[in-house]
Design an enzyme around this catalytic site. Structure first.
Site, PDB file in Angstrom:
ATOM      1  N   ALA A 249       0.837  -1.201   0.000  1.00  0.00           N
ATOM      2  CA  ALA A 249       0.000   0.000   0.000  1.00  0.00           C
ATOM      3  C   ALA A 249       0.873   1.252   0.000  1.00  0.00           C
ATOM      4  O   ALA A 249       1.186   1.810  -1.052  1.00  0.00           O
ATOM      5  CB  ALA A 249      -0.942  -0.023   1.194  1.00  0.00           C
ATOM      6  N   ARG A 250       1.288   1.709   1.179  1.00  0.00           N
ATOM      7  CA  ARG A 250       2.193   2.845   1.332  1.00  0.00           C
ATOM      8  C   ARG A 250       3.082   2.593   2.548  1.00  0.00           C
ATOM      9  O   ARG A 250       2.616   2.131   3.587  1.00  0.00           O
ATOM     10  CB  ARG A 250       1.431   4.163   1.500  1.00  0.00           C
ATOM     11  CG  ARG A 250       0.781   4.683   0.222  1.00  0.00           C
ATOM     12  CD  ARG A 250       1.820   5.069  -0.818  1.00  0.00           C
ATOM     13  NE  ARG A 250       1.235   5.598  -2.045  1.00  0.00           N
ATOM     14  CZ  ARG A 250       0.866   4.878  -3.080  1.00  0.00           C
ATOM     15  NH1 ARG A 250       0.983   3.550  -3.040  1.00  0.00           N
ATOM     16  NH2 ARG A 250       0.368   5.449  -4.154  1.00  0.00           N
ATOM     17  N   ASP A 274       6.750  -3.656  -0.586  1.00  0.00           N
ATOM     18  CA  ASP A 274       6.901  -3.069  -1.916  1.00  0.00           C
ATOM     19  C   ASP A 274       6.975  -1.548  -1.861  1.00  0.00           C
ATOM     20  O   ASP A 274       7.281  -0.908  -2.862  1.00  0.00           O
ATOM     21  CB  ASP A 274       5.729  -3.499  -2.808  1.00  0.00           C
ATOM     22  CG  ASP A 274       5.875  -3.030  -4.254  1.00  0.00           C
ATOM     23  OD1 ASP A 274       6.957  -3.247  -4.834  1.00  0.00           O
ATOM     24  OD2 ASP A 274       4.915  -2.443  -4.799  1.00  0.00           O
ATOM     25  N   GLU A 279      11.517   6.732  -0.953  1.00  0.00           N
ATOM     26  CA  GLU A 279      11.712   6.001  -2.204  1.00  0.00           C
ATOM     27  C   GLU A 279      12.460   6.876  -3.201  1.00  0.00           C
ATOM     28  O   GLU A 279      12.189   8.079  -3.277  1.00  0.00           O
ATOM     29  CB  GLU A 279      10.357   5.579  -2.792  1.00  0.00           C
ATOM     30  CG  GLU A 279       9.598   4.607  -1.902  1.00  0.00           C
ATOM     31  CD  GLU A 279       8.286   4.134  -2.530  1.00  0.00           C
ATOM     32  OE1 GLU A 279       8.047   4.438  -3.723  1.00  0.00           O
ATOM     33  OE2 GLU A 279       7.511   3.463  -1.840  1.00  0.00           O
ATOM     34  N   HIS A 298       8.652  -0.959  -5.357  1.00  0.00           N
ATOM     35  CA  HIS A 298       7.350  -0.344  -5.667  1.00  0.00           C
ATOM     36  C   HIS A 298       6.876  -0.792  -7.052  1.00  0.00           C
ATOM     37  O   HIS A 298       6.699   0.011  -7.976  1.00  0.00           O
ATOM     38  CB  HIS A 298       7.421   1.182  -5.597  1.00  0.00           C
ATOM     39  CG  HIS A 298       6.085   1.806  -5.317  1.00  0.00           C
ATOM     40  ND1 HIS A 298       5.936   3.004  -4.666  1.00  0.00           N
ATOM     41  CD2 HIS A 298       4.819   1.386  -5.605  1.00  0.00           C
ATOM     42  CE1 HIS A 298       4.648   3.309  -4.568  1.00  0.00           C
ATOM     43  NE2 HIS A 298       3.957   2.345  -5.149  1.00  0.00           N
ATOM     44  N   GLY A 300       3.941  -2.351  -7.585  1.00  0.00           N
ATOM     45  CA  GLY A 300       2.497  -2.562  -7.618  1.00  0.00           C
ATOM     46  C   GLY A 300       1.821  -2.115  -8.897  1.00  0.00           C
ATOM     47  O   GLY A 300       0.992  -2.818  -9.458  1.00  0.00           O
TER      48      GLY A 300
END
Length: 331
Positions: A249-250, A274, A279, A298, A300
Site C-alpha cells: 500500500a504505502r 513493496d 523512495e 514499488h 504494484g
C-alpha cells in the site's frame, strides 16, 4: 515573475517545454502517441530521480508543463513557489498525496490526473505471499548459481487465514484471489462494517483479533493522517511467530522502525514490502540486510498496461489544456 493563468496565455502561438519525470524504464516515449502534442511542446525525459528538492527545482525551473509518475517527485508548496513558469501538472492516478493541491490552486497551476485501467497491485500482493511461503525467487537464484537441492521448506496457504487491512476495491480483489487459493479471509479497518464484510464474503474482525489470529496480514489502505503509523509496535507484537506481513500500500502506514526491530528479533516469520517511507529505498537502508524480508521496488503499478494508459491520458491531458478544456482536473 508574475504567473499568468493558462486562460490568459495565447497557447495557440506558444511552444512550451514539457518534462516527463521519473521514467526509470524509459517507456514514456515508446508507449504513447506524442504526435498529438509534439507540435506544441518540446519534451524532455528525466529517467533518474532527483537527488534533492534543490536539484529538482534547478532542473525544472524552465518548464511550463510537468508530467509526474505517482509520488516519485513531491510537489509541496515550496516547489510550486520555486517554479514560476509552471502552468500544468499532470500526475498518474487521480490521487497524489505528494502534491499540495491548495498551493497549486493559489499559484493558478492546473493539476490533472489519469485513470487506472485496472489495479495490478492485487496480483503482485499474491505473488509476494507466494514468495514468502514458497520461496520461488530465492530458489530461482540458487538454481542460477549452480545449486540444485532444495533449501527452503514451503508453507501451504490453503487453509491459512489472511487478514486484510482495508476492504475497499483493492482489498476486496485480494480477498477474492486469496479465497481461490483456499484461504480463509478476515478484514478490519477503522471504518469497516460487518455489512461490507458480508458483501465481500469475508469475516469481520477487530484490529486485535486480526493481528493475533491471521497467518498472513496484507495492507490495502490509502495513506492519510489517520492511517499513517496505523500498524505499530503493539500490533506487530500481537502477531504469531509463524505469521507474515505484506505491505503493498504505502510505506508510512507501517512503523518501519518497529518492523525492522521485529524482523531482526525474528518475532514473526517474515515480511514482504513493496513500498517505503523514502523512495527509492536508500542503498544503506537496514531493510536490505534482512534475510527474512522480501523487498521489491514499488512494483504494484509497474505494468505495461498501466504505463500505456497513463502516458496516453497525459497526452490527452496536455491537448485538452491547450484547448482550455482540462480533463480529469484535480485543481
Amino acid at each position: 515573475m508574475e504567473r499568468r493563468p493558462y486562460s490568459e496565455v495565447d497557447l495557440t502561438m506558444t511552444r512550451l517545454r514539457c518534462a516527463i519525470l521519473d521514467d526509470y524504464l524509459n517507456l514514456s516515449l515508446k508507449v504513447a502517441d506524442w504526435s498529438k502534442v509534439e507540435d506544441r511542446v518540446d519534451i524532455t525525459v528525466f529517467s533518474q530521480p532527483f537527488a534533492s528538492p534543490e536539484a529538482a527545482v534547478s532542473a525544472l525551473k524552465d518548464f511550463e508543463v510537468i508530467l509526474a509518475m505517482r509520488e516519485r517527485t513531491p510537489f509541496p508548496r515550496a516547489m510550486f513557489d520555486a517554479l514560476p513558469k509552471l502552468k500544468l501538472l499532470i500526475t498518474s492516478g487521480m490521487r497524489n498525496n505528494s502534491i499540495d493541491l491548495a498551493a497549486a490552486k493559489d499559484k493558478q497551476i492546473v493539476v490533472c490526473g489519469t485513470h487506472w485501467p485496472r489495479d495490478p497491485t492485487a496480483a503482485l500482493t499474491m505473488g509476494m505471499i507466494l514468495e514468502l511461503t514458497r520461496n520461488i525467487g530465492r530458489e530461482n537464484a540458487r538454481m542460477h548459481a549452480g545449486e540444485y537441492l532444495q533449501k527452503h521448506v514451503g508453507i501451504e496457504i490453503d487453509g491459512k487465514t489472511l487478514g486484510v487491512l482495508g476492504l475497499g476495491k483493492l482489498g476486496a480483489k485480494v480477498s477474492a484471489m486469496a479465497k481461490v487459493f483456499g484461504m480463509n479471509v478476515i478484514a478490519w479497518s477503522p471504518n469497516l462494517t460487518k455489512e461490507r464484510c458480508q458483501e465481500v464474503g469475508v469475516g469481520y474482525a477487530t484490529k486485535e483479533e486480526l493481528f493475533s489470529t491471521a497467518d498472513i496480514i496484507t495492507i490495502h489502505m490509502v495513506l492519510s493522517d489517520r492511517s499513517r503509523g496505523l500498524v505499530g509496535a503493539a500490533d506487530l507484537a500481537r502477531m504469531k511467530p509463524t505469521s507474515f506481513l505484506v505491505n503493498s500500500a504505502r510505506g508510512p502506514i507501517v512503523d518501519e522502525l518497529a518492523l525492522l526491530e521485529t524482523l531482526k528479533a525474528r518475532k514473526i516469520a517474515g515480511a514482504a514490502v513493496d513500498v517505503f517511507s523514502v523512495e527509492p529505498l536508500p542503498v544503506d537502508h537496514p531493510f536490505r540486510k534482512l534475510d527474512n524480508l522480501v523487498l521489491t521496488p514499488h512494483l504494484g503499478y509497474v505494468t505495461q498496461e498501466t504505463f500505456i494508459a497513463h502516458y496516453n491520458q497525459m497526452v490527452e491531458g496536455i491537448d485538452g489544456w491547450f484547448k482550455s478544456e482540462p480533463v480529469r482536473r484535480l485543481a
